[in-house]
Design an enzyme around this catalytic site. Sequence first.
Site, PDB file in Angstrom:
ATOM      1  N   LYS A  34       0.871  -1.184   0.000  1.00 15.63           N
ATOM      2  CA  LYS A  34       0.000   0.000   0.000  1.00 15.63           C
ATOM      3  C   LYS A  34       0.898   1.220   0.000  1.00 15.63           C
ATOM      4  CE  LYS A  34      -4.433   1.100   0.182  1.00 15.63           C
ATOM      5  NZ  LYS A  34      -5.605   0.404  -0.361  1.00 15.63           N
ATOM      6  N   ASP A  82      -6.916   4.380  -4.596  1.00 14.64           N
ATOM      7  CA  ASP A  82      -7.618   4.229  -3.312  1.00 14.64           C
ATOM      8  C   ASP A  82      -8.238   5.605  -3.058  1.00 14.64           C
ATOM      9  OD1 ASP A  82      -7.953   2.329  -0.840  1.00 14.64           O
ATOM     10  OD2 ASP A  82      -7.343   4.206   0.079  1.00 14.64           O
ATOM     11  N   SER A 116      -8.205  -5.865 -10.426  1.00 12.06           N
ATOM     12  CA  SER A 116      -6.851  -5.371 -10.717  1.00 12.06           C
ATOM     13  C   SER A 116      -5.958  -6.532 -11.147  1.00 12.06           C
ATOM     14  CB  SER A 116      -6.244  -4.709  -9.478  1.00 12.06           C
ATOM     15  OG  SER A 116      -6.637  -3.359  -9.381  1.00 12.06           O
TER      16      SER A 116
HETATM   17  P1  NDP Z   1     -13.060   7.675  -2.685  1.00 12.21           P
HETATM   18  O1  NDP Z   1     -11.998   8.667  -2.470  1.00 12.21           O
HETATM   19  O2  NDP Z   1     -13.626   7.489  -4.035  1.00 12.21           O
HETATM   20  O3  NDP Z   1     -14.286   7.953  -1.696  1.00 12.21           O
HETATM   21  C1  NDP Z   1     -14.096   8.017  -0.326  1.00 12.21           C
HETATM   22  C2  NDP Z   1     -15.399   8.386   0.348  1.00 12.21           C
HETATM   23  O4  NDP Z   1     -15.238   8.311   1.748  1.00 12.21           O
HETATM   24  C3  NDP Z   1     -15.824   9.819   0.043  1.00 12.21           C
HETATM   25  O5  NDP Z   1     -17.218   9.902   0.131  1.00 12.21           O
HETATM   26  C4  NDP Z   1     -15.157  10.597   1.181  1.00 12.21           C
HETATM   27  O6  NDP Z   1     -15.766  11.845   1.467  1.00 12.21           O
HETATM   28  C5  NDP Z   1     -15.344   9.633   2.324  1.00 12.21           C
HETATM   29  N1  NDP Z   1     -14.298   9.792   3.317  1.00 12.21           N
HETATM   30  C6  NDP Z   1     -12.955   9.815   3.116  1.00 12.21           C
HETATM   31  N2  NDP Z   1     -12.303  10.015   4.264  1.00 12.21           N
HETATM   32  C7  NDP Z   1     -13.250  10.119   5.217  1.00 12.21           C
HETATM   33  C8  NDP Z   1     -13.220  10.337   6.618  1.00 12.21           C
HETATM   34  N3  NDP Z   1     -12.065  10.475   7.274  1.00 12.21           N
HETATM   35  N4  NDP Z   1     -14.412  10.381   7.285  1.00 12.21           N
HETATM   36  C9  NDP Z   1     -15.591  10.236   6.631  1.00 12.21           C
HETATM   37  N5  NDP Z   1     -15.671  10.032   5.302  1.00 12.21           N
HETATM   38  C10 NDP Z   1     -14.527   9.969   4.613  1.00 12.21           C
HETATM   39  O7  NDP Z   1     -12.465   6.289  -2.123  1.00 12.21           O
HETATM   40  P2  NDP Z   1     -12.950   4.798  -2.390  1.00 12.21           P
HETATM   41  O8  NDP Z   1     -14.410   4.769  -2.584  1.00 12.21           O
HETATM   42  O9  NDP Z   1     -12.059   4.222  -3.400  1.00 12.21           O
HETATM   43  O10 NDP Z   1     -12.573   4.104  -1.001  1.00 12.21           O
HETATM   44  C11 NDP Z   1     -13.495   4.001   0.081  1.00 12.21           C
HETATM   45  C12 NDP Z   1     -13.018   2.900   1.018  1.00 12.21           C
HETATM   46  O11 NDP Z   1     -12.967   1.657   0.302  1.00 12.21           O
HETATM   47  C13 NDP Z   1     -11.617   3.107   1.604  1.00 12.21           C
HETATM   48  O12 NDP Z   1     -11.577   2.540   2.903  1.00 12.21           O
HETATM   49  C14 NDP Z   1     -10.744   2.264   0.670  1.00 12.21           C
HETATM   50  O13 NDP Z   1      -9.538   1.855   1.283  1.00 12.21           O
HETATM   51  C15 NDP Z   1     -11.668   1.077   0.428  1.00 12.21           C
HETATM   52  N6  NDP Z   1     -11.369   0.296  -0.753  1.00 12.21           N
HETATM   53  C16 NDP Z   1     -11.324   0.874  -1.985  1.00 12.21           C
HETATM   54  C17 NDP Z   1     -11.060   0.083  -3.084  1.00 12.21           C
HETATM   55  C18 NDP Z   1     -11.107   0.630  -4.467  1.00 12.21           C
HETATM   56  O14 NDP Z   1     -11.013  -0.166  -5.407  1.00 12.21           O
HETATM   57  N7  NDP Z   1     -11.285   1.918  -4.659  1.00 12.21           N
HETATM   58  C19 NDP Z   1     -10.734  -1.352  -2.958  1.00 12.21           C
HETATM   59  C20 NDP Z   1     -10.920  -1.858  -1.617  1.00 12.21           C
HETATM   60  C21 NDP Z   1     -11.195  -1.050  -0.574  1.00 12.21           C
HETATM   61  P3  NDP Z   1     -15.251  13.204   0.708  1.00 12.21           P
HETATM   62  O15 NDP Z   1     -15.767  13.104  -0.686  1.00 12.21           O
HETATM   63  O16 NDP Z   1     -15.879  14.290   1.514  1.00 12.21           O
HETATM   64  O17 NDP Z   1     -13.763  13.193   0.785  1.00 12.21           O
END
Ligand code: NDP
Length: 460
Positions: A114, A154, A386
């Site tokens: 990561k 991510d 992926s």
């Molecule tokens: P994005 O950046 O696309 O979206 C993240 C979302 O979570 C946004 O709505 C964001 O809000 C919100 N968010 C981020 N940080 C915080 C916080 N500290 N408190 C509350 N809300 C928060 O990321 P992903 O959708 O890709 O990832 C979401 C989760 O899924 C993460 O935990 C990631 O590690 C996990 N994940 C993602 C994968 C992928 O393929 N993308 C694969 C496996 C797991 P805002 O828009 O306001 O920033």
Amino acid sequence: MSNLPFEPEFEQAYKELASTLENSTLFQKKPEYRKALQVVSVPERVIQFRVVWEDDKGQVQINRGYRVQFNSALGPYKGGLRFHPSVNLSILKFLGFEQIFKNALTGLNMGGGKGGSDFDPKGKSDNEIRRFCVSFMSELCKHIGADTDVPAGDIGVTGREVGFMFGQYKKIRNQWEGVLTGKGGSWGGSLIRPEATGYGVVYYTEHMIKHASGGKESFAGKRVAISGSGNVAQYAALKVIELGGSVVSLSDSQGALVLKGEEGSFTPEEIDTIAAIKVERKQISELATQAAFASKFKYIPGARPWTNIAGRIDVALPSATQNEVSGDEAKALIAAGCKFIAEGSNMGSTQEAIDIFEAHRDANPGAAAIWYAPGKAANAGGVAVSGLEMAQNSARVNWTREEVDSRLKNIMEDCFNNGLATAKEYVTPAEGVLPSLVAGSNIAGFTKVAEAMKDHGDWW
Ligand code: NDP
């Protein structure tokens, strides 16, 4: 761990895994695996670097860049890059550690890693983001490669950032190779990769629902609470709706958007509108005041959805960030009737919440029961596709949407069945209690990696 650095998130992830191994019969049957656990808990390599870039005012900006190359027993290091101001080594070590076992559960040959930066893409122009990505990759490119380490996106890293980084890698190394996944469709990306994590969580949860109901139930008619509104949340929501469920909440880092009444659902069009504002890195609070949204939804600033939903919740899919379900919220979900919780986010639940879910695995219909699936199993669909992108790049082929989706479905089914069967083998469930998917998934992922490491002479 007294002489080790203070790494709360990593310690939480380590203890979560270690406690499920300890509380099973694994170490009784194979005491030598205790040594394997010690070895696998230390990253093979951690790279930290300076990222200097120029903002639109011509000012020098400095950020920290990281790549944790945690474990390469099963294949090249594989795991996303996170760009968020909260990023530090503890968070990346927890994510890299979980990634090792998640990748093992996909059945594909991928190690765990990561990386990322404390760079905040919010409020930055496209040019600033490009300049940052170029600078970040100028250093990272020395440490990665299609057979060494293959990062992906991510939080804060979308196809746009992957594109800028891929371009810089190609320039410096003079090589077109599958060094990043989540690439654009016309230059090596896989169909379904953007959808994969969200779709995969829903496919996994559908197996939980079918298993627990003896094949009688599905997503049809289920009220589903989702947090987040980024990549994972958006595609999970769209798939839930496609399968006949209702999405009753979404959220972002500033607040939650929930249905006002006990009927209805977000529509695909509303999710598309949210997706469009997220491309511009805006907040859902901006939509909440628009008439079409204000009449149907309630916006609660600074809140998470779980305790703010009117009426019954059948399924919860945390899909924003780590530790986004507390112990109290776990109790509230159970009280609202929630029977299934599957993490789209990594380590979405606190340990306290997991303990509460795990204590309520009662299989009796009507009981205040819930079945919990950890992110390392439920959200493995993203890294699985992926892995399929890497396979297509190596073979210089492009599979159809149907081909990739069907492989994703099979991987999520195998992932569920593997966790279930392993739980039955190593954890003796009490009468009328559903097998622990967290214990089963942890043990299945860990033993696969431990065996490969033993073959490589990493422990003995
Ligand atoms: P994005 O950046 O696309 O979206 C993240 C979302 O979570 C946004 O709505 C964001 O809000 C919100 N968010 C981020 N940080 C915080 C916080 N500290 N408190 C509350 N809300 C928060 O990321 P992903 O959708 O890709 O990832 C979401 C989760 O899924 C993460 O935990 C990631 O590690 C996990 N994940 C993602 C994968 C992928 O393929 N993308 C694969 C496996 C797991 P805002 O828009 O306001 O920033």
